[in-house]
Every structure is written in C-alpha cells, then in structure tokens.
Design an enzyme around this catalytic site. Sequence first.
Site, PDB file in Angstrom:
ATOM      1  N   ILE A  19     -15.842 -86.629-114.695  1.00  0.00           N
ATOM      2  CA  ILE A  19     -15.507 -87.725-113.796  1.00  0.00           C
ATOM      3  C   ILE A  19     -16.505 -88.859-113.937  1.00  0.00           C
ATOM      4  O   ILE A  19     -17.585 -88.697-114.509  1.00  0.00           O
ATOM      5  CB  ILE A  19     -15.461 -87.255-112.330  1.00  0.00           C
ATOM      6  CG1 ILE A  19     -16.812 -86.633-111.941  1.00  0.00           C
ATOM      7  CG2 ILE A  19     -14.314 -86.294-112.102  1.00  0.00           C
ATOM      8  CD1 ILE A  19     -16.926 -86.276-110.473  1.00  0.00           C
ATOM      9  N   LEU A  49     -13.708 -77.226-111.330  1.00  0.00           N
ATOM     10  CA  LEU A  49     -12.390 -77.850-111.496  1.00  0.00           C
ATOM     11  C   LEU A  49     -12.016 -77.996-112.958  1.00  0.00           C
ATOM     12  O   LEU A  49     -10.861 -77.841-113.331  1.00  0.00           O
ATOM     13  CB  LEU A  49     -12.383 -79.247-110.863  1.00  0.00           C
ATOM     14  CG  LEU A  49     -12.142 -79.370-109.364  1.00  0.00           C
ATOM     15  CD1 LEU A  49     -12.166 -80.846-108.964  1.00  0.00           C
ATOM     16  CD2 LEU A  49     -10.814 -78.752-108.981  1.00  0.00           C
ATOM     17  N   GLY A  50     -12.994 -78.326-113.788  1.00  0.00           N
ATOM     18  CA  GLY A  50     -12.714 -78.542-115.205  1.00  0.00           C
ATOM     19  C   GLY A  50     -12.378 -79.977-115.536  1.00  0.00           C
ATOM     20  O   GLY A  50     -11.513 -80.234-116.379  1.00  0.00           O
ATOM     21  N   VAL A  51     -13.045 -80.926-114.866  1.00  0.00           N
ATOM     22  CA  VAL A  51     -12.843 -82.338-115.176  1.00  0.00           C
ATOM     23  C   VAL A  51     -14.189 -83.017-115.384  1.00  0.00           C
ATOM     24  O   VAL A  51     -15.187 -82.615-114.794  1.00  0.00           O
ATOM     25  CB  VAL A  51     -12.076 -83.082-114.045  1.00  0.00           C
ATOM     26  CG1 VAL A  51     -10.656 -82.564-113.937  1.00  0.00           C
ATOM     27  CG2 VAL A  51     -12.801 -82.960-112.713  1.00  0.00           C
ATOM     28  N   GLY A  84     -47.586 -79.827-107.171  1.00  0.00           N
ATOM     29  CA  GLY A  84     -48.111 -78.737-106.364  1.00  0.00           C
ATOM     30  C   GLY A  84     -47.356 -78.560-105.066  1.00  0.00           C
ATOM     31  O   GLY A  84     -47.342 -77.481-104.478  1.00  0.00           O
ATOM     32  N   ASN A  85     -46.700 -79.645-104.604  1.00  0.00           N
ATOM     33  CA  ASN A  85     -45.839 -79.540-103.427  1.00  0.00           C
ATOM     34  C   ASN A  85     -44.491 -78.891-103.759  1.00  0.00           C
ATOM     35  O   ASN A  85     -43.772 -78.442-102.858  1.00  0.00           O
ATOM     36  CB  ASN A  85     -45.543 -80.914-102.832  1.00  0.00           C
ATOM     37  CG  ASN A  85     -46.603 -81.383-101.847  1.00  0.00           C
ATOM     38  OD1 ASN A  85     -47.274 -82.379-102.082  1.00  0.00           O
ATOM     39  ND2 ASN A  85     -46.748 -80.659-100.752  1.00  0.00           N
ATOM     40  N   SER A  86     -44.141 -78.877-105.031  1.00  0.00           N
ATOM     41  CA  SER A  86     -42.826 -78.373-105.436  1.00  0.00           C
ATOM     42  C   SER A  86     -42.593 -76.959-104.920  1.00  0.00           C
ATOM     43  O   SER A  86     -43.440 -76.076-105.090  1.00  0.00           O
ATOM     44  CB  SER A  86     -42.708 -78.368-106.960  1.00  0.00           C
ATOM     45  OG  SER A  86     -42.674 -79.680-107.461  1.00  0.00           O
ATOM     46  N   ASP A 142     -32.348 -75.639-108.988  1.00  0.00           N
ATOM     47  CA  ASP A 142     -33.808 -75.591-109.047  1.00  0.00           C
ATOM     48  C   ASP A 142     -34.382 -74.710-107.938  1.00  0.00           C
ATOM     49  O   ASP A 142     -35.388 -75.053-107.315  1.00  0.00           O
ATOM     50  CB  ASP A 142     -34.405 -77.002-108.970  1.00  0.00           C
ATOM     51  CG  ASP A 142     -35.870 -77.031-109.405  1.00  0.00           C
ATOM     52  OD1 ASP A 142     -36.289 -76.103-110.117  1.00  0.00           O
ATOM     53  OD2 ASP A 142     -36.582 -77.967-109.002  1.00  0.00           O
ATOM     54  N   HIS A 159     -38.404 -74.503-111.378  1.00  0.00           N
ATOM     55  CA  HIS A 159     -39.307 -75.065-112.393  1.00  0.00           C
ATOM     56  C   HIS A 159     -40.755 -74.653-112.168  1.00  0.00           C
ATOM     57  O   HIS A 159     -41.571 -74.731-113.089  1.00  0.00           O
ATOM     58  CB  HIS A 159     -39.172 -76.587-112.464  1.00  0.00           C
ATOM     59  CG  HIS A 159     -39.792 -77.348-111.333  1.00  0.00           C
ATOM     60  ND1 HIS A 159     -39.055 -77.925-110.325  1.00  0.00           N
ATOM     61  CD2 HIS A 159     -41.074 -77.628-111.044  1.00  0.00           C
ATOM     62  CE1 HIS A 159     -39.857 -78.548-109.478  1.00  0.00           C
ATOM     63  NE2 HIS A 159     -41.091 -78.369-109.895  1.00  0.00           N
TER      64      HIS A 159
END
Length: 491
Positions: free
Chosen positions: A288, A284-286, A227-229, A156, A126
Amino acid sequence: MRLFSSFRPVIGALLAGVLILTQTPSQATNHALPEFTALVAENGPKVVNISTKQAPAKPQDKGKGKRVPGNPIPELPEDSPLQDFFRHFFGDQGDSGDWPGDAEESRSLGSGFIVSADGYILTNAHVVEGADEIIVRTSDRREFVATLVGADTRSDIALLKLDATELPTVKIGSAKDLQVGEWVLAIGSPFGFEHSATAGIVSAKGRNLPTENYVPFIQTDVAINPGNSGGPLFNLDGEVIGVNSQIYSRTGGFMGLSFAIPIDVAMDVFEQIKAKGRVSRGWLGVLIQDVTRDLAPAFGLTQPRGALVAQVMPDSPAAAVGLLPGDVILTYNGKDLPISSALPPLVGTTPVGQAAHLELLRKGQPLTVEIKIAELPEDDQSADSSDESDAASESDTPNRLGMVVRELPAESRDELGIEQGGVLVAAVKEGPAAQAGLAVGDVVLTLDNQAVDDLAGFNRILESLAPGRSVAVLIQRGEGRMFYALHLPKP
C-alpha cells in the site's frame, strides 16, 4: 510625557496581568508541575539494567561496530573529553579505528522492567540481539544470567526469564486512552547510569516509522538516550504505557524526539512468546501507499485519505477476494484510515483466521469486502532488476509525458514476476514523468487506471487522455509497485 504616554498601555497591561494573577491563585495551583518522587520511589526497584556479552569480533569485522537502532554513536574529536566516556560504555561501537576492548567480549547496555514476580522481563529485541550471555542487574545490586525466551524484531520486543521469585512487578496500563500533552516518566540506564528518571509529555500518538510497519509508536519529548532502550514509560498513575525504543538523533544523543512502543503491543507480544515462543500477525497480502493530494482526484476522492493498493500478492487473502491495484481501502473493521500507515497495525493485531470487513473505493465506486486474515509470512528479499540494456538512445523522441517507453522484454518480465502486460521506461526527459518521479527501468503497468497490455495499448490510452488532467500511473520498480500522479500539460 510623550515617552510615558507611549508606555502607558504596556504598563496597564502588566498591571492587569498582575491583578489577574493575584486574583486567581487557584489557577496557578491547578497547573502546577506534577510531582514524580513517589512514582520513582515506587517503580525504581521494578526497572532493571541489562548488559550483554558477545564473542569477540572476527578480524575482518573489526571496526565495523554494532549500532543500537536509532542511537548512532556520534563522531567526536580525538581530544574530546567524551571520547573516554563513550569508549568505556560502548567499547567496540565506534565508527572507525580500534578502540580498547575491540579484542574482548563486547557489552551492550539497555534497560528492562519486571512484568511477573516469577522473573519475566520485557526489553527491546535490539538490546539483546546477538548476545551470548544476558546479565540482568536489579536495583538492590543482585545480578542474574537471564534466559532469552523469545524476541520479535518486527515490534522490537524481547522476553527474558530470570531464575527468581517474589520480584516486584510494574503495573501494566494501556496506551489507548493516552492523550497528547499528558505527562509521562521514563526510568532506565542512559549511558549506563542506572535508574535515571526523565520526564516529559506525549508529543503524538500513532507514529509510524519507516522501518517499523506494525507499531503505532508513542512520540514523546522525554529525554531518552542509549541505554534507555527497553525501559518503561509511565503515566502519572504509575502504570507502564510504553516501552522506550528509539530516538531521532543526528548526534547520537537526545534531540527532543523519542519513541515508545505502546504497552498494548508489547503485552500482546509477551503473551504470544510466553505461550508459543513466537509471534504471529495478521496479513492481507497487499502493498500500500498514501493517497497524496495529487493522486486523490484520480481515484475519485475529494481529499487524501485511505490506503491505496499498489500491489496484490499472489496466493494472499487479498488475491482470494479479488482486491485490485488501484483500490483505496477507506476503513478496516469500521475504523477510518486517515493515512495508509494506519492499516498495518490494525491488520497485524487481527487474529489469524478471523474475518475483517473492508470499505473500498474502486474506480470511484464504493465497495464492501469481507476478507479472511492469514498469517504474515517471513520477509521476502527484493532486488532491483532494471535492465540497463534497453535504455533509449538520444534519437528517441519522448512522448507527451516526457518519457520514452518500449516493449518489455520477456526475460525482464520473468525476472520481475510480471505475468502479463507492461511497458519499459527507457528514458525520462523534462516533463510530467520527471516531475512525478518516474525513472529509467520502471515498468508502467497501468495508465489512468487502465491496464497497459503492450506498447500499442499504452500509446492508445495516452492519446485518449484530455490535456490538463491528472492521471494515476502504476509502475513497478524492482519488485515494488507504486502509483504516481502525472499532470498532463495543457496545449
């Protein structure tokens, strides 16, 4: 005398405390605060400041601003002395109005750290999102125009490359052995103040945030601000164990909750982007959800645990091996799943094509399944397709659950992607359905773990349920599915 006597136990306790402290000076020494000066001196040059340039906003977009995830700019009174401060550093990120610089190229500020001597740098995705130019400034005041090698929005993490050699590099550690309560240190550029160091402790591990399914975040109380990101989180051995990414804030500033991406996750992304320019994850295709205290008995569990399968995606690995809505996944490759959010990071880090072993509970019976992991596809956009035209009239009488249901029209079934069965919730009155959270437009697919084929089938299942029970109901809302617990009233 009475007054003195009443204070005698207190004075005695204080004297005893003084005696204990004077007799055990080594204990105070052993619990002294850590010394960070050497760590900061060694690693400060390995942390960089990152700024970006973006083209001027279009007239229709002016005033909308761009936000750093988790770091909204606070609303401030016009006479606040912080107004100029935020305008200087964040230019066009205000919530409203035209700040100076709206017509100029915008700049965002972040941090990063050097992971290889030949110029590879890790930061947050970001921080560099939408940038036309990325400028990296080192501690010795040199500036570089960086190349974006690749970015992964799900974790990210972004990888930058400088045209440089013999750069000082951080020491990469691991978050696997990190302990709650352990001291950690962050170095970054909060509000543009370069190479600022803040310290704190690890508050929790394995945090899963609502918008991040594949990152088990490290929660700390280290002061992290805009700014820490993208900056590093160090342990006391001087090893990077996390990448500072988000904060929880109602003001735009630090409030005691900050979150870092485990370095193990970040380095996996680094290696994949460096090798092939993109990141692949297991799938997996679920869909949950958590097993709540109310749902647990309905699925044969004595206490809430595991990941409850609410939906199985077509043409997915889960569909290929016959996973069903209502299955509760208890372990993944031998690792217990105390909550449902523990599953996605485990699946995501499984190599595509590798087999995984699942321990399930299906209708109260244990089951072991081996499944071949596929690659996670791009996100699909979902939409709410509830049909208001089928709302109930005032004359409709609600059933014992406190709701009115009707046959699901064929066109609604096609829009929602429901192959067969289901009934439409046309009204929700006072009763178990309202208490559970069901709403008009929901489609009931199963009741008490039995498939609802049509309205007659729904009524037949409902009539067979004993009063006083808690039963699970699977509903579809828009394109998402979820189980709810309904408490049947006693007569």
